[in-house]
Design a protein around this motif. Sequence first.
Motif, PDB file in Angstrom:
ATOM      1  N   PHE A  55     -32.734  39.391  43.026  1.00 17.84           N
ATOM      2  CA  PHE A  55     -34.237  39.204  42.970  1.00 17.84           C
ATOM      3  C   PHE A  55     -35.289  38.489  44.183  1.00 17.84           C
ATOM      4  O   PHE A  55     -35.639  38.374  45.074  1.00 17.84           O
ATOM      5  CB  PHE A  55     -34.110  37.309  42.695  1.00 17.84           C
ATOM      6  N   VAL A  56     -34.129  39.948  45.446  1.00 14.53           N
ATOM      7  CA  VAL A  56     -34.606  39.820  46.466  1.00 14.53           C
ATOM      8  C   VAL A  56     -35.904  40.491  46.915  1.00 14.53           C
ATOM      9  O   VAL A  56     -36.491  41.378  46.106  1.00 14.53           O
ATOM     10  CB  VAL A  56     -33.688  40.643  47.354  1.00 14.53           C
ATOM     11  N   SER A  57     -36.934  39.197  46.800  1.00 12.01           N
ATOM     12  CA  SER A  57     -38.601  39.315  47.353  1.00 12.01           C
ATOM     13  C   SER A  57     -38.915  40.324  48.038  1.00 12.01           C
ATOM     14  O   SER A  57     -37.866  40.855  49.412  1.00 12.01           O
ATOM     15  CB  SER A  57     -38.608  38.386  48.057  1.00 12.01           C
ATOM     16  N   VAL A  58     -40.035  40.755  48.174  1.00 14.72           N
ATOM     17  CA  VAL A  58     -40.269  42.295  49.266  1.00 14.72           C
ATOM     18  C   VAL A  58     -40.838  41.756  50.212  1.00 14.72           C
ATOM     19  O   VAL A  58     -40.181  42.160  51.612  1.00 14.72           O
ATOM     20  CB  VAL A  58     -41.528  42.787  48.263  1.00 14.72           C
ATOM     21  N   ASP A  59     -41.025  40.369  50.596  1.00 14.66           N
ATOM     22  CA  ASP A  59     -41.011  39.649  52.255  1.00 14.66           C
ATOM     23  C   ASP A  59     -40.551  39.691  52.741  1.00 14.66           C
ATOM     24  O   ASP A  59     -39.919  39.988  53.953  1.00 14.66           O
ATOM     25  CB  ASP A  59     -41.719  38.665  52.237  1.00 14.66           C
ATOM     26  N   SER A  60     -38.409  39.059  52.132  1.00 18.19           N
ATOM     27  CA  SER A  60     -37.392  39.760  52.729  1.00 18.19           C
ATOM     28  C   SER A  60     -36.976  40.674  53.216  1.00 18.19           C
ATOM     29  O   SER A  60     -36.428  41.011  54.313  1.00 18.19           O
ATOM     30  CB  SER A  60     -36.067  38.955  51.637  1.00 18.19           C
ATOM     31  N   ILE A  61     -37.405  41.954  52.255  1.00 15.01           N
ATOM     32  CA  ILE A  61     -37.006  43.122  52.755  1.00 15.01           C
ATOM     33  C   ILE A  61     -37.518  42.950  53.352  1.00 15.01           C
ATOM     34  O   ILE A  61     -37.727  43.879  54.972  1.00 15.01           O
ATOM     35  CB  ILE A  61     -37.785  43.905  51.258  1.00 15.01           C
ATOM     36  N   THR A  78     -27.014  34.252  53.924  1.00 15.34           N
ATOM     37  CA  THR A  78     -27.440  32.559  53.410  1.00 15.34           C
ATOM     38  C   THR A  78     -26.584  32.102  53.257  1.00 15.34           C
ATOM     39  O   THR A  78     -25.967  32.134  53.872  1.00 15.34           O
ATOM     40  CB  THR A  78     -28.012  32.744  51.586  1.00 15.34           C
ATOM     41  N   GLU A  79     -25.983  31.193  51.957  1.00 19.48           N
ATOM     42  CA  GLU A  79     -24.281  30.086  52.779  1.00 19.48           C
ATOM     43  C   GLU A  79     -23.256  31.957  52.766  1.00 19.48           C
ATOM     44  O   GLU A  79     -22.138  31.427  53.612  1.00 19.48           O
ATOM     45  CB  GLU A  79     -24.044  30.219  51.040  1.00 19.48           C
ATOM     46  N   LYS A  80     -23.466  32.939  52.260  1.00 20.62           N
ATOM     47  CA  LYS A  80     -22.326  34.050  52.913  1.00 20.62           C
ATOM     48  C   LYS A  80     -23.311  35.597  53.046  1.00 20.62           C
ATOM     49  O   LYS A  80     -24.948  35.292  53.523  1.00 20.62           O
ATOM     50  CB  LYS A  80     -22.029  34.793  51.504  1.00 20.62           C
ATOM     51  N   THR A  81     -22.382  36.187  53.641  1.00 19.44           N
ATOM     52  CA  THR A  81     -23.633  37.283  54.816  1.00 19.44           C
ATOM     53  C   THR A  81     -23.450  38.350  53.492  1.00 19.44           C
ATOM     54  O   THR A  81     -23.042  38.642  52.767  1.00 19.44           O
ATOM     55  CB  THR A  81     -22.453  37.892  55.767  1.00 19.44           C
ATOM     56  N   GLU A 126     -32.419  33.593  46.160  1.00 18.23           N
ATOM     57  CA  GLU A 126     -32.985  35.144  46.127  1.00 18.23           C
ATOM     58  C   GLU A 126     -32.005  36.332  46.078  1.00 18.23           C
ATOM     59  O   GLU A 126     -32.161  37.347  46.163  1.00 18.23           O
ATOM     60  CB  GLU A 126     -33.755  35.516  46.959  1.00 18.23           C
ATOM     61  N   PHE A 127     -30.823  36.011  46.584  1.00 15.01           N
ATOM     62  CA  PHE A 127     -29.543  37.065  47.027  1.00 15.01           C
ATOM     63  C   PHE A 127     -28.292  36.618  46.012  1.00 15.01           C
ATOM     64  O   PHE A 127     -27.247  37.415  46.176  1.00 15.01           O
ATOM     65  CB  PHE A 127     -29.083  36.831  48.334  1.00 15.01           C
ATOM     66  N   ILE A 128     -28.522  36.504  44.870  1.00 15.28           N
ATOM     67  CA  ILE A 128     -27.501  35.957  43.782  1.00 15.28           C
ATOM     68  C   ILE A 128     -27.573  37.649  43.319  1.00 15.28           C
ATOM     69  O   ILE A 128     -27.967  38.254  43.457  1.00 15.28           O
ATOM     70  CB  ILE A 128     -27.934  35.167  42.743  1.00 15.28           C
ATOM     71  N   ASN A 129     -25.591  37.664  42.855  1.00 15.61           N
ATOM     72  CA  ASN A 129     -25.611  38.062  42.844  1.00 15.61           C
ATOM     73  C   ASN A 129     -24.820  38.432  41.110  1.00 15.61           C
ATOM     74  O   ASN A 129     -24.181  37.952  40.851  1.00 15.61           O
ATOM     75  CB  ASN A 129     -23.846  39.095  43.352  1.00 15.61           C
ATOM     76  N   ILE A 130     -25.683  39.583  40.003  1.00 16.39           N
ATOM     77  CA  ILE A 130     -25.423  39.532  38.748  1.00 16.39           C
ATOM     78  C   ILE A 130     -24.219  40.435  38.578  1.00 16.39           C
ATOM     79  O   ILE A 130     -24.045  41.449  38.836  1.00 16.39           O
ATOM     80  CB  ILE A 130     -26.491  39.363  37.919  1.00 16.39           C
ATOM     81  N   ASN A 131     -22.540  39.731  38.366  1.00 14.21           N
ATOM     82  CA  ASN A 131     -21.069  40.506  37.898  1.00 14.21           C
ATOM     83  C   ASN A 131     -21.030  40.015  36.748  1.00 14.21           C
ATOM     84  O   ASN A 131     -19.987  40.657  35.958  1.00 14.21           O
ATOM     85  CB  ASN A 131     -20.520  39.995  38.805  1.00 14.21           C
ATOM     86  N   ILE A 138     -27.519  32.226  35.428  1.00 15.80           N
ATOM     87  CA  ILE A 138     -27.589  30.970  36.702  1.00 15.80           C
ATOM     88  C   ILE A 138     -28.755  31.870  37.032  1.00 15.80           C
ATOM     89  O   ILE A 138     -30.773  31.397  37.427  1.00 15.80           O
ATOM     90  CB  ILE A 138     -26.409  31.472  37.776  1.00 15.80           C
ATOM     91  N   ALA A 139     -29.264  33.398  36.840  1.00 12.23           N
ATOM     92  CA  ALA A 139     -30.212  33.979  37.177  1.00 12.23           C
ATOM     93  C   ALA A 139     -31.242  34.068  36.381  1.00 12.23           C
ATOM     94  O   ALA A 139     -32.654  33.828  36.688  1.00 12.23           O
ATOM     95  CB  ALA A 139     -30.166  35.832  37.085  1.00 12.23           C
ATOM     96  N   LEU A 140     -31.026  33.563  35.157  1.00  7.94           N
ATOM     97  CA  LEU A 140     -32.198  33.188  33.574  1.00  7.94           C
ATOM     98  C   LEU A 140     -33.047  31.635  34.528  1.00  7.94           C
ATOM     99  O   LEU A 140     -34.309  31.857  34.324  1.00  7.94           O
ATOM    100  CB  LEU A 140     -31.798  33.802  32.921  1.00  7.94           C
ATOM    101  N   GLU A 141     -32.155  31.336  35.100  1.00  5.18           N
ATOM    102  CA  GLU A 141     -33.169  29.853  35.355  1.00  5.18           C
ATOM    103  C   GLU A 141     -33.274  29.633  36.576  1.00  5.18           C
ATOM    104  O   GLU A 141     -34.961  28.954  36.656  1.00  5.18           O
ATOM    105  CB  GLU A 141     -31.774  28.710  35.941  1.00  5.18           C
ATOM    106  N   ASN A 142     -33.191  31.138  37.365  1.00  4.95           N
ATOM    107  CA  ASN A 142     -34.311  30.710  38.544  1.00  4.95           C
ATOM    108  C   ASN A 142     -35.529  31.990  38.684  1.00  4.95           C
ATOM    109  O   ASN A 142     -36.420  31.715  38.962  1.00  4.95           O
ATOM    110  CB  ASN A 142     -33.275  31.853  39.611  1.00  4.95           C
ATOM    111  N   ILE A 143     -35.202  32.542  37.336  1.00  6.40           N
ATOM    112  CA  ILE A 143     -36.798  33.624  36.728  1.00  6.40           C
ATOM    113  C   ILE A 143     -37.720  32.492  35.546  1.00  6.40           C
ATOM    114  O   ILE A 143     -38.980  32.613  35.693  1.00  6.40           O
ATOM    115  CB  ILE A 143     -36.984  34.601  36.972  1.00  6.40           C
ATOM    116  N   ILE A 144     -36.960  31.429  35.288  1.00  7.23           N
ATOM    117  CA  ILE A 144     -37.798  30.601  33.524  1.00  7.23           C
ATOM    118  C   ILE A 144     -38.135  29.703  34.435  1.00  7.23           C
ATOM    119  O   ILE A 144     -38.312  28.934  35.102  1.00  7.23           O
ATOM    120  CB  ILE A 144     -36.995  30.798  32.781  1.00  7.23           C
TER     121      ILE A 144
END
Length: 144
Positions: A55-61, A78-81, A126-131, A138-144
Motif C-alpha cells: 500500500f505504499v503510495s507513489v507519492d511516498s516513493i 512511521t511507528e517503526k523503521t 500505508e506501510f502495513i506489512n502483510i505476513n 487489517i489491510a482489507l479494512e484500509n482499502i475498503i
Amino acid sequence: MSCKPSIAVYVLYSGHAQFWAEKNKNIFSPILALDTIFEKFKDQKIFIITVDTPFVSVDSIYKLIKESKDYDICVAQTEKTHNLCGVFSSNISSTIKTMIQNDIHKIGYLLNNSIHKILNFPNDGEFININNKDDYKIALENII
C-alpha cells in the motif's frame, strides 16, 4: 510537466530467495538480495520494497527518491523503521560484501554503517506489512 526521477525499482520477493540461497550457501538474507541486485545495477540508486508492503503510495516513493539525493540509503519510518522500503545506492556494495564475508545479515547494521536518512511518514497504514491473516484483515479494512 513534472520531472520524474530516473531510478531502478526492484521488489524483493520470496521467489528470488532460492537463487540467492544457491549462490550463498543456503543463507536467506536481504543483505544477499541487495548484493545480487547491485551486481546487476552498478552505479545506480535502487528503490527497494518488499512484496508484502503493497500500500505504499507513489507519492511516498517519489518522496523517498527525492530525499535520497545526498544519502547512500533513505528509508521510510512511521511507528517503526521500514528498513526494506527505501532507496539504496550501489555505493554501499563494498559494505555489503564485507558484511557477507563477516556473516552479518542485518539491515540495521547496514544503515548504521552507511550515510543514511530515515524519512518520517504520518500514515502507518500505508506501510502495513502483510505476513498473516490478521494483517490481511487489517489491510482489507484500509482499502475498503
